[in-house]
Design an enzyme around this catalytic site. Structure first.
Site, PDB file in Angstrom:
ATOM      1  CB  THR A 141     -38.092  -8.104 -31.937  1.00 46.04           C
ATOM      2  OG1 THR A 141     -37.115  -7.263 -32.540  1.00 46.04           O
ATOM      3  CG2 THR A 141     -37.405  -9.082 -31.011  1.00 46.04           C
ATOM      4  CB  SER A 147     -30.224 -11.103 -34.797  1.00 46.14           C
ATOM      5  OG  SER A 147     -29.814 -10.328 -33.687  1.00 46.14           O
ATOM      6  NE  ARG A 313     -15.624  14.621  -4.102  1.00 44.26           N
ATOM      7  CZ  ARG A 313     -14.928  14.359  -2.991  1.00 44.26           C
ATOM      8  NH1 ARG A 313     -14.030  15.230  -2.546  1.00 44.26           N
ATOM      9  NH2 ARG A 313     -15.129  13.239  -2.317  1.00 44.26           N
ATOM     10  N   GLY A 403     -19.178   8.308  -5.245  1.00 43.31           N
ATOM     11  CA  GLY A 403     -20.517   8.108  -4.679  1.00 43.31           C
ATOM     12  C   GLY A 403     -21.533   9.064  -5.260  1.00 43.31           C
ATOM     13  CB  THR A 424     -28.834  -6.131 -27.355  1.00 46.33           C
ATOM     14  OG1 THR A 424     -29.494  -5.493 -26.260  1.00 46.33           O
ATOM     15  CG2 THR A 424     -27.547  -6.764 -26.869  1.00 46.33           C
ATOM     16  CD  GLU A 426     -33.601   0.101 -34.844  1.00 40.77           C
ATOM     17  OE1 GLU A 426     -33.062  -0.083 -35.946  1.00 40.77           O
ATOM     18  OE2 GLU A 426     -34.826   0.071 -34.688  1.00 40.77           O
ATOM     19  CG  ASP A 428     -26.315  -8.847 -30.493  1.00 41.43           C
ATOM     20  OD1 ASP A 428     -25.176  -9.085 -30.942  1.00 41.43           O
ATOM     21  OD2 ASP A 428     -26.623  -8.994 -29.308  1.00 41.43           O
TER      22      ASP A 428
END
Length: 641
Positions: A141, A147, A313, A403, A424, A426, A428
């Protein structure tokens, strides 16, 4: 809905057996090794400490047999391509920086040397790559070209007087960027550059180029920058590389597909520069497949955390008894997590099929070009859908934990940050879903001109999206289900597997038909192929998505066929129903617009999704336990009090 009831208790191990698939024994071994080696999470480390910890863990990995699995037996490897990818993707259960750094070292750097090099490179480099005697980078790259690899700016010009290639970075746009292992640890890089010899450019080729000396200082002419802190994956030392007239010997060219003689004469068994380029890139898809699998493991981990939390929860009292309600009992909470869990199961089975195909095709001595092209298409589609699913689902899991899910100690924030880039890198995702279509438009225009309308649809299905379906036993079972599917339009048929399969096939065929008709205009004498394709990009993306949806469903059906435990099979049947019906629910507008379902049936789909969520709620914990994630990766304080 009249469905077989799910037994009150289903053995998670029986589900694990189906999930583990072809490499079940290896998966068990990897889990055991993970349990023995305490690969610590790193949410509280600064960048330099995190990088040091990941390098230390990488060395622990090098002491196992796992990094050697994908390399040739003649050099101390395991000769097991599928096993190698499976072991890499399982690193996605832990710190994803380790998975990425391992992937760079052994998958990308080592893989490029093995798959693009020849014996002279294998003899010299493979053993030190496997045992970490030589840490390396995969320098493809560039700042100006991500790409669009075919038009990289870096050059490697052959000098016959010295029998060397001169590697050069002509401008800032040609800096190699985001390169893993470059900022700190790498000693050598596989550099992709435009090969020039005798004044003629021959396209992009790969070269092994030293980037640091024995003291760790930049090699002469090599400029190295640190990319600095990132949103995630800060245990990976990403950097930028630039080359100022760096000379490497002629033998530095990885010459499996092309070579340059001492006098500068260029030769290749593949005459076309374009075909040679795509053949070289096609051999390097293991990284893309591994990213899809690792994204799946990270998503499974997030779901396991969120569902375990939702099972303990409590929030708001139940009217009449004063007891607070476990939040996973709320339908809204179930809808947030259970359809995503069903999709994760579906993608897991699709990934297992993809890895099997990769193993068989790359391990064969006589693989045909068509099979390789289909594999590349399947890998691109699964990677895109799996990583988008990871981004969406991990966010849902974070929200489902409120939270607590926002606290770093509970692991979800780092999962969210670390997987975000998967969409994005290997490849996009948007480009991946268009890539084969664009190649078809430019390379097969004559086929479009010559084919009838129906022939064009079939050609698009086979060549554009890799939709060739071999008549395997699994496919024959699918066809029997479709043939036996009901033609009635009642609620019960929503759960008929043949009807579901036919609906997905019909949607794909219809969308492909529309794409083919729009792209055929590219063959007209006055047409601008780029504009034709550009105008149809929305349609092409939709075609890619619905194709992958169909492939994933068929993989799920095949997995159910393999399940021998009757209770586990019944549970998987309902999980598959939820995958299908939540998919239809999400795409109701298309199905209604195109007359595939009535408004009454569309409403019934929503009701059915609610019913399936209620039916699967008691088994949610079993379904995530079946992923068999080592407990050290689920040790979040929110689950212990």
């Amino acid at each position: 809905m009249d469905l077989p009831s799910i037994p009150a208790k289903v053995d998670a191990a029986a589900l694990t057996s189906v999930l583990d698939g072809r490499w079940a024994e290896l998966r068990r071994q990897v889990r055991a090794q993970m349990t023995e080696n305490q690969f610590r999470d790193s949410y509280d480390l600064d960048t330099e400490s995190h990088r040091g910890q990941i390098l230390e863990q990488l060395r622990e990995l090098a002491n196992t047999d796992r990094p050697r699995l994908g390399f040739d037996r003649g050099y101390g490897g395991g000769g097991d391509i599928g096993g190698s990818v499976t072991s890499f993707e399982m690193l996605g259960f832990g710190d994803l920086s380790l998975m990425v750094k391992a992937g760079v070292q052994w998958g990308l750097f080592g893989g490029a040397v093995q798959l693009l090099g020849t014996e002279r490179h294998h003899e010299r480099y493979l053993r030190p790559i496997m045992d970490l005697g030589l840490l390396g980078c995969f320098a493809m790259t560039e700042t100006g070209h991500g790409s669009d690899v075919q038009h990289l700016g870096t050059t490697a010009e052959y000098d016959p007087a010295t029998r060397e290639f001169v590697v050069n970075t002509p401008d800032r746009a040609a800096y190699k960027t985001y390169i893993g292992n470059a900022a700190r640890d790498g000693r050598m890089a596989v550099v992709f550059a435009q090969l020039v010899t005798g004044g003629s450019g021959r396209g992009v080729h790969a070269f092994v180029v030293p980037i640091r000396d024995e003291n760790g200082d930049p090699a002469p002419g090599v400029h190295i920058e640190d990319c600095g802190p990132k949103a995630g994956l800060n245990g990976v030392d990403n950097g930028r590389l630039a080359f100022d007239q760096v000379r490497v010997p002629r033998e530095a060219l990885l010459n499996r597909y092309a070579d340059v003689a001492e006098d500068g004469t260029y030769s290749s068994p593949i005459e076309s520069d374009g075909r040679r380029f795509f053949t070289m890139l096609g051999t390097l898809i293991r990284g893309r497949v591994s990213v899809a699998g690792s994204a799946g493991c990270a998503t499974e981990r997030a779901l396991a955390l969120a569902i375990r939390y939702g099972d303990v929860r409590r929030q708001f009292e139940r009217p009449g008894d004063g007891e607070e309600v476990v939040i996973l009992d709320y339908r809204a909470h179930q809808r947030k997590l259970l359809p995503a869990l069903a999709t994760s199961y579906a993608l897991h089975f699709a990934q297992e099929e993809l890895v099997g195909a990769l193993h068989d095709i790359q391990g064969s001595a006589d693989t045909d070009e068509h099979s390789q092209r289909e594999l590349e298409s399947r890998a691109a589609g699964v990677k895109a859908i799996a990583t988008w699913h990871a981004t969406d689902t991990i966010q849902k899991a974070r929200e489902a934990c409120g939270g607590a899910g926002y606290l770093s100690e509970n692991l979800l924030p780092s999962l969210k940050a670390d997987t975000d880039v998967f969409t994005t890198f290997e490849g996009d995702n948007t480009v991946l879903l268009q890539l084969v279509a664009k190649g078809l438009l430019t390379s097969y225009r004559e086929d479009f001109q010559d084919l009838s309308a129906m022939g064009t649809v079939k050609f698009a299905a086979e060549q554009l999206l890799g939709a060739v379906i071999e008549r395997t036993a699994a496919r024959q079972a699918i066809e029997r289900l479709i043939d036996a599917s009901p033609r009635r339009d009642d609620e019960d048929s929503l759960f008929d597997r043949g009807w579901q399969l036919k609906l997905f096939e019909d949607r794909e065929e219809h969308v492909l038909d529309g794409v083919a008709r729009r792209l055929r205009r590219a063959g007209a004498a006055d047409a601008d192929p780029f504009e034709v394709f550009n105008d149809a990009q929305d349609h092409v993306l939709q075609a890619g998505r619905v194709h992958v949806d169909r492939v994933v469903l068929e993989a799920f059906v095949a997995a159910i066929e393999r399940c021998e435990d009757p209770d586990a099979r019944t549970l998987l049947e309902r999980v598959c129903d939820l995958y299908v019906l939540s998919n239809i629910e999400a795409d109701r507008a298309w199905f209604l617009e195109h007359g595939r379902i009535s408004s009454t049936r569309a409403k019934a789909v929503v009701t059915a999704v609610n019913g399936l969520c209620a039916m699967l709620r008691p088994h949610a914990r079993t379904l995530v336990d079946a992923f068999a994630i080592p407990e050290q990766f689920l040790a979040a304080p929110m689950l212990t009090g």
